[in-house]
Design a protein around this motif. Structure first.
Motif, PDB file in Angstrom:
ATOM      1  N   PRO A   5       0.711 -16.642   0.758  1.00  0.00           N
ATOM      2  CA  PRO A   5       0.935 -15.471   0.513  1.00  0.00           C
ATOM      3  C   PRO A   5      -0.214 -14.649   1.305  1.00  0.00           C
ATOM      4  CG  PRO A   5       1.259 -16.149  -1.249  1.00  0.00           C
ATOM      5  CD  PRO A   5       1.730 -17.465  -0.484  1.00  0.00           C
ATOM      6  N   LEU A   6      -0.231 -13.409   1.991  1.00  0.00           N
ATOM      7  CA  LEU A   6      -0.516 -13.039   2.391  1.00  0.00           C
ATOM      8  C   LEU A   6      -2.151 -11.544   1.826  1.00  0.00           C
ATOM      9  CD1 LEU A   6       0.610 -12.669   6.756  1.00  0.00           C
ATOM     10  CD2 LEU A   6      -1.053 -14.607   5.648  1.00  0.00           C
ATOM     11  N   ASP A   7      -1.462 -11.946   0.801  1.00  0.00           N
ATOM     12  CA  ASP A   7      -1.834 -10.709  -0.158  1.00  0.00           C
ATOM     13  C   ASP A   7      -3.850 -11.190  -1.127  1.00  0.00           C
ATOM     14  OD1 ASP A   7      -3.041  -8.167  -1.834  1.00  0.00           O
ATOM     15  OD2 ASP A   7      -0.621  -8.655  -2.734  1.00  0.00           O
ATOM     16  N   ALA A   8      -4.496 -10.322  -0.829  1.00  0.00           N
ATOM     17  CA  ALA A   8      -5.320 -10.746  -0.612  1.00  0.00           C
ATOM     18  C   ALA A   8      -5.954 -10.523  -1.918  1.00  0.00           C
ATOM     19  CB  ALA A   8      -6.544 -10.070  -0.227  1.00  0.00           C
ATOM     20  N   ALA A   9      -4.510  -9.491  -3.206  1.00  0.00           N
ATOM     21  CA  ALA A   9      -5.086  -9.472  -4.234  1.00  0.00           C
ATOM     22  C   ALA A   9      -5.829 -10.259  -5.425  1.00  0.00           C
ATOM     23  CB  ALA A   9      -4.087  -9.019  -4.666  1.00  0.00           C
ATOM     24  N   SER A  10      -5.512 -11.460  -4.993  1.00  0.00           N
ATOM     25  CA  SER A  10      -5.125 -12.593  -6.382  1.00  0.00           C
ATOM     26  C   SER A  10      -6.698 -13.254  -5.930  1.00  0.00           C
ATOM     27  CB  SER A  10      -4.185 -13.357  -6.817  1.00  0.00           C
ATOM     28  OG  SER A  10      -4.703 -14.194  -7.259  1.00  0.00           O
ATOM     29  N   TRP A  66       2.058  11.256   5.837  1.00  0.00           N
ATOM     30  CA  TRP A  66       2.701   9.591   4.900  1.00  0.00           C
ATOM     31  C   TRP A  66       3.978   8.609   5.798  1.00  0.00           C
ATOM     32  CZ3 TRP A  66       7.841   9.655   4.952  1.00  0.00           C
ATOM     33  CH2 TRP A  66       8.192  10.697   5.571  1.00  0.00           C
ATOM     34  N   TYR A  67       3.982   9.302   6.779  1.00  0.00           N
ATOM     35  CA  TYR A  67       4.937   8.274   7.887  1.00  0.00           C
ATOM     36  C   TYR A  67       4.096   7.553   9.168  1.00  0.00           C
ATOM     37  CZ  TYR A  67       4.314  12.466  11.029  1.00  0.00           C
ATOM     38  OH  TYR A  67       3.462  13.301  11.633  1.00  0.00           O
ATOM     39  N   ASP A  68       2.723   7.786   9.578  1.00  0.00           N
ATOM     40  CA  ASP A  68       1.987   7.055   9.839  1.00  0.00           C
ATOM     41  C   ASP A  68       1.772   6.024   9.292  1.00  0.00           C
ATOM     42  OD1 ASP A  68       1.776   8.973  12.068  1.00  0.00           O
ATOM     43  OD2 ASP A  68       0.213  10.216  10.843  1.00  0.00           O
ATOM     44  N   ILE A  69       2.797   5.002   9.454  1.00  0.00           N
ATOM     45  CA  ILE A  69       2.747   3.396   9.084  1.00  0.00           C
ATOM     46  C   ILE A  69       3.082   2.684  10.016  1.00  0.00           C
ATOM     47  CG2 ILE A  69       2.734   4.453   6.780  1.00  0.00           C
ATOM     48  CD1 ILE A  69       5.655   3.117   6.573  1.00  0.00           C
ATOM     49  N   GLU A  70       2.805   0.921   9.724  1.00  0.00           N
ATOM     50  CA  GLU A  70       3.693  -0.726   9.754  1.00  0.00           C
ATOM     51  C   GLU A  70       3.997  -1.278   9.526  1.00  0.00           C
ATOM     52  OE1 GLU A  70       0.779  -1.768  13.455  1.00  0.00           O
ATOM     53  OE2 GLU A  70      -0.540  -2.652  12.290  1.00  0.00           O
ATOM     54  N   TRP A  71       4.621  -1.739   9.724  1.00  0.00           N
ATOM     55  CA  TRP A  71       4.521  -2.914   8.531  1.00  0.00           C
ATOM     56  C   TRP A  71       4.157  -4.195   8.918  1.00  0.00           C
ATOM     57  CZ3 TRP A  71       7.024  -1.244   4.219  1.00  0.00           C
ATOM     58  CH2 TRP A  71       7.577   0.015   3.960  1.00  0.00           C
ATOM     59  N   ILE A  72       3.809  -4.817   7.909  1.00  0.00           N
ATOM     60  CA  ILE A  72       3.413  -5.583   8.328  1.00  0.00           C
ATOM     61  C   ILE A  72       3.336  -7.446   7.903  1.00  0.00           C
ATOM     62  CG2 ILE A  72       0.935  -5.275   9.322  1.00  0.00           C
ATOM     63  CD1 ILE A  72      -0.708  -5.316   6.943  1.00  0.00           C
ATOM     64  N   PRO A  73       2.829  -8.406   7.721  1.00  0.00           N
ATOM     65  CA  PRO A  73       4.033  -8.950   7.202  1.00  0.00           C
ATOM     66  C   PRO A  73       3.287  -9.807   5.732  1.00  0.00           C
ATOM     67  CG  PRO A  73       3.927 -10.336   9.000  1.00  0.00           C
ATOM     68  CD  PRO A  73       3.259  -9.514   9.196  1.00  0.00           C
ATOM     69  N   LYS A  99       7.890  -7.525   4.267  1.00  0.00           N
ATOM     70  CA  LYS A  99       6.696  -7.239   4.911  1.00  0.00           C
ATOM     71  C   LYS A  99       5.814  -5.756   3.854  1.00  0.00           C
ATOM     72  CE  LYS A  99       8.372  -8.093   9.774  1.00  0.00           C
ATOM     73  NZ  LYS A  99       8.404  -6.950  11.208  1.00  0.00           N
ATOM     74  N   VAL A 100       5.107  -5.484   4.196  1.00  0.00           N
ATOM     75  CA  VAL A 100       4.618  -4.582   3.373  1.00  0.00           C
ATOM     76  C   VAL A 100       3.568  -3.505   4.304  1.00  0.00           C
ATOM     77  CG1 VAL A 100       3.554  -5.873   1.383  1.00  0.00           C
ATOM     78  CG2 VAL A 100       2.607  -5.543   3.337  1.00  0.00           C
ATOM     79  N   PRO A 101       3.913  -2.128   4.557  1.00  0.00           N
ATOM     80  CA  PRO A 101       3.271  -1.128   5.049  1.00  0.00           C
ATOM     81  C   PRO A 101       1.879  -0.857   5.157  1.00  0.00           C
ATOM     82  CG  PRO A 101       3.795  -0.481   2.950  1.00  0.00           C
ATOM     83  CD  PRO A 101       4.025  -1.659   2.754  1.00  0.00           C
TER      84      PRO A 101
END
Length: 325
Positions: A43-48, A84-91, A75-77
Motif C-alpha cells: 500500500p502506498l497510502d501514508a495514512a497509517s 471538482w473534475y480536475d483530478i488524476e488517478w494514481i495507484p 487507484k485513488v484520485p
C-alpha cells in the motif's frame, strides 16, 4: 457587450456546462506475475504511520505477498485543479516483483571466457609476495520462502547484480585472506580446500540474506600476474617433466634388464633341474635292469643241480628252431 437580457441565459449555459463536466475515467492497471517470480502488493497510502514503520520488516513483506498471478492495481484520485473534475488517478498500491531464477556468473581474465569480455579475475598475493590471478564461477537462486528476506536486504536489484557486487566482494575478501597465509607451494597444493571453505562460508552468509548459493568455485586455476613469471615456471615445469621422463625410462630399462637376467637364470635352473631328473631316471632304469638280471641269475642258480648238460647241440643244429634245414 451582451445585452442584459442575455446574461441570465449565458449564466445558465455556463452552469450547465459545469454540471455536465466529467472527471477522467478510472482505469485499473494490471500486473502479471511469472511462475519464476514472487510479488508483493505494498500500500502506498501514508495514512497509517504504524504501517509505514512495519514496512521495514521481513514479517510485513511476508504478509503482503501476492498469491495470484495477475494483480489489478486500484487507484485513488489526486486533485490537480480548482474544479471538482480536475483530478488524476494514481495507484493506491505498488506491486514489487523479484525474479527467483537460477543465475550463473563467471569472473575470469580471458576475453573468451567469463560472463563478460572484461578482465574480471581476482588478484591475490601469497605469503612470499607472489601475485596470482584466480577465476571464479558461481550459481545461485532465490527460494520462495526466502524471497521476502531477499527483498528486505537487496530491494528490487536483480540477482545477477547482487552476485556481481555482494557475492564477488565476499569472495575477494575471503580469498585474499586465505592466500596471504600461504606460500606459493602451499597455495598450489591446497586449492581444493581453499575453494571448499569459500563455498561453505558463502552458503551460510548469503542464505541469511535470502540467496541460495548452489555452487561457488574456481574457474580457470591459478595464473601469475607477471607473464614472465608464468613463462619461467612453464619452462621449469617442462624441464622437470623431461627429467622425470628420462628417469622413468632409465628405471624401466633397469627393470627390463633385470627381467632378462631373471629369465635367463630361470631357464638355466629349469634346464639343470630337467637334466637332473633325466639322470635320476636313467640311473633308476639301470638299477632296475641290474636287479632283474641279478634275480634271474639267482633263480638259475637255485634250480641248477650241479651237473653239466647231457647233450650239447651245435650252433647250427636244426633242433634249436625247427625240424627243417
Amino acid at each position: 457587450m451582451p445585452s442584459t437580457s442575455k446574461i441570465p441565459l449565458i449564466a445558465t449555459l455556463a452552469g450547465a456546462a459545469l454540471l455536465t463536466a466529467c472527471a477522467p475515467v478510472k482505469v485499473l492497471d494490471m500486473v502479471e506475475i511469472g511462475p519464476n517470480e514472487t510479488a508483493w502488493a505494498i500500500p502506498l497510502d501514508a495514512a497509517s504511520q504504524a504501517g509505514q514503520v512495519k514496512f521495514n520488516s521481513i514479517e510485513f513483506l511476508n504478509q503482503k505477498k501476492v498469491a495470484a498471478k495477475r494483480v489489478m492495481i486500484d487507484k485513488v484520485p489526486r486533485t490537480i485543479g480548482r474544479m471538482w473534475y480536475d483530478i488524476e488517478w494514481i495507484p493506491a498500491t505498488r506491486v514489487i516483483k523479484v525474479d527467483r531464477s537460477l543465475v550463473t556468473r563467471e569472473w575470469t581474465d580471458a576475453s573468451d571466457t567469463g560472463s563478460t569480455a572484461k578482465k574480471e579475475g581476482i588478484g591475490v598475493v601469497t605469503k612470499d609476495s607472489v601475485h596470482l590471478r584466480v577465476g571464479l564461477t558461481v550459481t545461485a537462486s532465490i527460494d520462495e520462502d526466502d524471497a521476502s528476506t531477499y527483498l528486505y536486504y537487496h530491494g528490487e536489484r536483480p540477482l545477477s547484480d547482487v552476485l556481481n557486487q555482494n557475492v564477488r566482494s565476499f569472495a575477494v575478501a575471503e580469498l585474499t585472506k586465505e592466500y596471504s597465509d600461504l606460500n606459493l607451494n602451499a597455495a598450489q597444493t591446497n586449492s581444493t580446500a581453499i575453494y571448499n571453505r569459500l563455498f561453505e562460508d558463502a552458503k551460510v552468509a548469503f542464505k541469511a540474506k535470502g540467496i541460495t548459493i548452489q555452487y561457488l568455485g574456481n574457474a580457470e586455476g591459478l595464473t601469475y600476474s607477471d607473464p614472465n613469471v608464468q613463462a619461467s615456471i612453464n619452462r621449469s615445469y617442462n624441464a622437470q617433466q623431461d627429467a622425470r621422463t628420462a628417469q622413468m625410462e632409465q628405471d624401466a630399462q633397469k627393470i627390463r634388464n633385470a627381467t632378462t637376467v631373471l629369465t635367463a637364470q630361470a631357464t638355466a635352473d629349469a634346464a639343470k633341474e630337467l637334466f637332473a631328473v633325466k639322470e635320476a631316471s636313467s640311473l633308476q632304469n639301470d638299477l632296475k635292469i641290474r636287479q632283474i638280471e641279478a634275480q634271474a641269475k639267482l633263480t638259475m642258480a637255485e634250480k641248477w643241480n650241479g651237473m653239466l648238460p647231457a647233450n650239447i647241440l651245435p650252433s647250427e643244429s636244426p633242433l634249436l628252431l625247427n625240424m627243417g634245414k
